[in-house]
Structures are given as structure tokens and as C-alpha cells.
Scaffold this motif. Structure first.
Motif, PDB file in Angstrom:
ATOM      1  N   ALA A 111       0.822  -1.215   0.000  1.00  0.00           N
ATOM      2  CA  ALA A 111       0.000   0.000   0.000  1.00  0.00           C
ATOM      3  C   ALA A 111       0.856   1.266   0.000  1.00  0.00           C
ATOM      4  O   ALA A 111       1.748   1.433   0.829  1.00  0.00           O
ATOM      5  CB  ALA A 111      -0.922  -0.003   1.215  1.00  0.00           C
ATOM      6  N   ASP A 112       0.576   2.150  -0.942  1.00  0.00           N
ATOM      7  CA  ASP A 112       1.293   3.425  -1.082  1.00  0.00           C
ATOM      8  C   ASP A 112       0.582   4.462  -0.215  1.00  0.00           C
ATOM      9  O   ASP A 112      -0.214   5.274  -0.707  1.00  0.00           O
ATOM     10  CB  ASP A 112       1.279   3.826  -2.560  1.00  0.00           C
ATOM     11  CG  ASP A 112       2.054   5.096  -2.842  1.00  0.00           C
ATOM     12  OD1 ASP A 112       2.718   5.604  -1.909  1.00  0.00           O
ATOM     13  OD2 ASP A 112       1.988   5.582  -3.980  1.00  0.00           O
ATOM     14  N   ILE A 113       0.842   4.409   1.091  1.00  0.00           N
ATOM     15  CA  ILE A 113       0.066   5.158   2.076  1.00  0.00           C
ATOM     16  C   ILE A 113      -0.019   6.652   1.747  1.00  0.00           C
ATOM     17  O   ILE A 113      -1.095   7.255   1.818  1.00  0.00           O
ATOM     18  CB  ILE A 113       0.653   4.974   3.497  1.00  0.00           C
ATOM     19  CG1 ILE A 113       0.751   3.491   3.870  1.00  0.00           C
ATOM     20  CG2 ILE A 113      -0.181   5.736   4.513  1.00  0.00           C
ATOM     21  CD1 ILE A 113      -0.562   2.773   3.929  1.00  0.00           C
ATOM     22  N   LYS A 114       1.077   7.248   1.362  1.00  0.00           N
ATOM     23  CA  LYS A 114       1.103   8.697   1.121  1.00  0.00           C
ATOM     24  C   LYS A 114       0.199   9.110  -0.035  1.00  0.00           C
ATOM     25  O   LYS A 114      -0.254  10.255  -0.090  1.00  0.00           O
ATOM     26  CB  LYS A 114       2.533   9.160   0.839  1.00  0.00           C
ATOM     27  CG  LYS A 114       3.441   9.110   2.061  1.00  0.00           C
ATOM     28  CD  LYS A 114       4.835   9.636   1.727  1.00  0.00           C
ATOM     29  CE  LYS A 114       5.746   9.604   2.945  1.00  0.00           C
ATOM     30  NZ  LYS A 114       7.119  10.083   2.623  1.00  0.00           N
ATOM     31  N   ASN A 115      -0.061   8.170  -0.953  1.00  0.00           N
ATOM     32  CA  ASN A 115      -0.834   8.526  -2.151  1.00  0.00           C
ATOM     33  C   ASN A 115      -2.216   7.875  -2.219  1.00  0.00           C
ATOM     34  O   ASN A 115      -2.919   8.039  -3.213  1.00  0.00           O
ATOM     35  CB  ASN A 115      -0.033   8.146  -3.401  1.00  0.00           C
ATOM     36  CG  ASN A 115       1.170   9.060  -3.608  1.00  0.00           C
ATOM     37  OD1 ASN A 115       1.025  10.274  -3.655  1.00  0.00           O
ATOM     38  ND2 ASN A 115       2.352   8.476  -3.703  1.00  0.00           N
ATOM     39  N   ILE A 116      -2.620   7.149  -1.150  1.00  0.00           N
ATOM     40  CA  ILE A 116      -3.972   6.574  -1.124  1.00  0.00           C
ATOM     41  C   ILE A 116      -4.998   7.694  -0.964  1.00  0.00           C
ATOM     42  O   ILE A 116      -4.829   8.607  -0.155  1.00  0.00           O
ATOM     43  CB  ILE A 116      -4.117   5.561   0.041  1.00  0.00           C
ATOM     44  CG1 ILE A 116      -3.283   4.302  -0.241  1.00  0.00           C
ATOM     45  CG2 ILE A 116      -5.583   5.179   0.250  1.00  0.00           C
ATOM     46  CD1 ILE A 116      -3.236   3.326   0.917  1.00  0.00           C
ATOM     47  N   PHE A 117      -6.076   7.617  -1.759  1.00  0.00           N
ATOM     48  CA  PHE A 117      -7.135   8.606  -1.601  1.00  0.00           C
ATOM     49  C   PHE A 117      -8.488   7.972  -1.293  1.00  0.00           C
ATOM     50  O   PHE A 117      -9.399   8.652  -0.809  1.00  0.00           O
ATOM     51  CB  PHE A 117      -7.247   9.500  -2.843  1.00  0.00           C
ATOM     52  CG  PHE A 117      -7.501   8.770  -4.137  1.00  0.00           C
ATOM     53  CD1 PHE A 117      -8.791   8.487  -4.560  1.00  0.00           C
ATOM     54  CD2 PHE A 117      -6.436   8.369  -4.951  1.00  0.00           C
ATOM     55  CE1 PHE A 117      -9.026   7.830  -5.764  1.00  0.00           C
ATOM     56  CE2 PHE A 117      -6.666   7.704  -6.153  1.00  0.00           C
ATOM     57  CZ  PHE A 117      -7.961   7.431  -6.562  1.00  0.00           C
ATOM     58  N   TYR A 118      -8.618   6.643  -1.526  1.00  0.00           N
ATOM     59  CA  TYR A 118      -9.923   6.004  -1.297  1.00  0.00           C
ATOM     60  C   TYR A 118      -9.749   4.507  -1.105  1.00  0.00           C
ATOM     61  O   TYR A 118      -8.940   3.863  -1.785  1.00  0.00           O
ATOM     62  CB  TYR A 118     -10.848   6.271  -2.482  1.00  0.00           C
ATOM     63  CG  TYR A 118     -12.227   5.639  -2.383  1.00  0.00           C
ATOM     64  CD1 TYR A 118     -13.033   5.858  -1.274  1.00  0.00           C
ATOM     65  CD2 TYR A 118     -12.724   4.843  -3.411  1.00  0.00           C
ATOM     66  CE1 TYR A 118     -14.301   5.294  -1.189  1.00  0.00           C
ATOM     67  CE2 TYR A 118     -13.998   4.279  -3.340  1.00  0.00           C
ATOM     68  CZ  TYR A 118     -14.775   4.504  -2.227  1.00  0.00           C
ATOM     69  OH  TYR A 118     -16.016   3.950  -2.141  1.00  0.00           O
ATOM     70  N   ILE A 119     -10.508   3.949  -0.153  1.00  0.00           N
ATOM     71  CA  ILE A 119     -10.553   2.498   0.073  1.00  0.00           C
ATOM     72  C   ILE A 119     -12.009   2.052   0.151  1.00  0.00           C
ATOM     73  O   ILE A 119     -12.834   2.711   0.804  1.00  0.00           O
ATOM     74  CB  ILE A 119      -9.816   2.108   1.376  1.00  0.00           C
ATOM     75  CG1 ILE A 119      -8.322   2.418   1.277  1.00  0.00           C
ATOM     76  CG2 ILE A 119     -10.015   0.613   1.685  1.00  0.00           C
ATOM     77  CD1 ILE A 119      -7.550   2.144   2.564  1.00  0.00           C
TER      78      ILE A 119
END
Length: 327
Positions: A137-145
Motif C-alpha cells: 500500500a502506497d500510504i502517502k498517495n492513497i485517496f480512497y478504500i
């Protein structure tokens, strides 16, 4: 340290016993079960153990230093309190309690009894597929789950769960997915708006909400939709999609894969990975024997998780967005 344990409830408690008994320096001394037919069976299967209907035998036994609670949800709180008051470490099936004031009391006692340890059996944390999702998971670039707990066993709602006044599909099912998302992101949601209905079960024994949709706001402007779907005609499944700026991770019945650009790659990890589930309990025992061993989930993480769940319940009841207050 030698771990001498007792198990309460021999439904899912059988899994607890299998994980504890004869693991390193651990032994199950007492099994508590209410069902008379099961008791007869258990006495034949485990002639070396004390089999009883009376849970208080466990709390009065000074040799017991671990109580594994796998009873129905409405008994968890009283059994947790009895364990703490009698200086027993605890493994408890989720949820540890059904009311916020109960959670507050458990929190206060644990803060005073610093030598005691407790863990909820949140098994998705040791699933090899979701461990891979956390790693990728690219935490810094996650925008929606998007994440769904699809019950897939609707008939179970009509058994003991339909009789428990405060039973909650959020606490009894959705909690696993809420924990999974909080663990993957390494952060706590700040607010939640919950929608719910009982359309599929309103004419059945189960009178509570059987479909719950929760919209969580996390730090860094991450939005998360989590559902607890008890009404679906479907296999039991934990579905997840993680959308970030540069890729997407997907786990569904159609497969598990990642998208990067226009390239689709299969992710080959075990699911549902049931053999690994005992690792939550065995890691806890490792920590009891050797405190330097890190637990998979801390006390604070457990209370944060329960706080988020109770806020989601409050939002459904008030029909508005709720700011999450943490203990």
C-alpha cells in the motif's frame, strides 16, 4: 512463565483451544461449556481436562493465568471484568463488549492493572494476503478504500444473534474490516457517517440492521467506505480495493491483483489462509512467556478500534456524521 489456560465456549473456542494447548509452555486446564450434549462429548475427548458449566471455577482457580473467552457476544463484558478482577490475562473474541460505558470500565481497570494483558482475536491481521496489501500500500498517495465484510451465512443471524438485545453487525462483523483498514493505513479515522437498513431481514427473527454502510474520514483526506453486509446471498468474504495515485490493489471473488498504469498483475497469496489464524493467539502467548516479543495489536489499538465502532453505531442512531472520540 508457564501459561495455564481456561477456554469459555466451545464453538469458535475449539480454535482457541487448538491454538493454546501444548503450544510451547501452555496448557488448557479448564473448559467451560453450557451445552449439555457438548459437555458429554468434551469429557470423552479431553479426559485430562476439567469440563464444567460453571465459569466461576475458572476465576477462583489461582493457577489459571489466561482466560480465553469465546462465548456469545453478550457475555464477553462480564467475563472480561471477572478475569481482570481475578488477575487473569485475556484472549477475547471480538467484540470485547457491547456498550461504550462497558469499554470505558475495561479501559480504566486495565490502566490500573498494568501487569495484565488482553487481546481481541482479530485474525485478518495475520492473513498473508492482507499482510501483502499492507506491504504494497502506497500510504502517502492513497485517496480512497472500499472494503466489505460479506457475511454470506445469513441463517446464523437467526440463531443466538437474533436473541441478543444489543447485538451489532458493526461489532460482530464489520469490526474486522475497520481494524484491517486502520492497521493498513497506520492511522485512526477522525469521523464517520453511517447508513443502515434491515430491508432483507425485517420480516425475520433478526430485527436489527442487517446492512450497514460506514463512510470514514481518515487523516490526509483519505475516504474509506466499509460495509457490514449480513443479508447477502454470497460466500463469506472480505473484499477490498485500495486506490492510490499510482496503483490500485483489488481483492475480490474474481481474483486478487494490482493495477499499475494499464498493466494488471496477479497477486498470489493465500486467502482465506485459515491455517495462519492461530498466530494471533500464539503470538499473544509468546508475549506472555517473553514480554520482549511484540504483540500483533496493542491495548491502545484495541480501544481505538472499539471507539471507532461505537462512533459508527452512534452515527447510525443519530443519522448524522459523528466526530470520533477516542479513550
Amino acid at each position: 512463565m508457564k501459561v495455564i489456560a481456561a477456554v469459555i465456549g466451545m464453538g469458535i473456542g475449539q480454535k482457541h483451544l487448538d491454538a493454546i494447548d501444548n503450544y510451547k509452555k501452555s496448557f488448557v486446564k479448564i473448559i467451560c461449556e453450557k451445552n449439555v450434549k457438548k459437555i458429554r462429548f468434551l469429557k470423552k475427548k479431553y479426559p485430562d481436562k476439567i469440563i464444567t458449566k460453571n465459569e466461576n471455577i475458572i476465576f477462583k482457580d489461582p493457577s489459571i493465568n489466561l482466560v480465553s473467552i469465546a462465548s456469545y457476544d453478550n457475555f464477553h463484558y462480564s467475563q472480561v471484568i471477572k478475569s481482570l478482577k481475578n488477575n487473569k490475562n485475556i484472549i477475547v473474541e471480538k467484540p470485547m463488549c457491547l456498550k461504550l460505558n462497558q469499554l470505558t470500565k475495561i479501559h480504566k481497570i486495565l490502566k490500573k492493572k498494568k501487569d495484565l494483558k488482553m487481546i481481541s482475536n482479530l485474525v485478518l491481521r495475520v492473513n498473508s494476503l492482507f499482510k501483502e496489501f499492507k506491504k504494497r500500500a502506497d500510504i502517502k498517495n492513497i485517496f480512497y478504500i472500499e472494503a466489505d465484510y460479506i457475511w454470506g451465512r445469513k441463517k446464523k443471524l437467526f440463531e443466538w444473534r437474533s436473541k441478543v438485545k444489543d447485538y451489532s453487525l458493526i461489532l460482530g462483523a464489520g469490526i474486522h474490516i475497520i481494524d484491517l483498514v486502520m492497521w493498513i493505513l497506520g492511522s485512526k479515522p477522525t469521523s464517520v457517517k453511517t447508513f443502515a437498513n434491515k430491508k432483507s431481514t425485517m420480516h425475520s427473527k433478526f430485527k436489527k440492521n442487517s446492512l450497514i454502510v460506514m463512510l470514514f474520514e481518515f487523516p490526509s483526506n483519505i475516504l474509506v467506505k466499509i460495509t457490514a453486509n449480513g443479508a447477502a446471498v454470497h460466500n463469506h468474504f472480505h473484499e477490498m480495493k485500495i486506490f492510490s495515485k499510482n496503483d490500485t490493489l483489488v481483492h475480490s471473488n474474481l481474483g486478487t491483483y494490482s493495477f499499475k498504469g494499464d498493466k494488471l498483475k496477479k497477486i498470489d497469496k493465500s486467502y482465506p489462509d485459515k491455517l495462519n489464524r492461530k498466530k494471533v493467539i500464539q503470538n499473544f502467548i509468546d508475549n506472555l512467556i517473553n514480554p520482549k516479543t511484540k504483540n500483533f495489536i496493542s491495548h491502545q489499538e484495541q480501544f481505538d478500534l472499539m471507539s471507532a465502532c461505537f462512533s459508527a453505531e452512534k452515527s447510525a442512531m443519530m443519522n448524522k456524521k459523528v466526530k470520533i472520540k477516542y479513550l
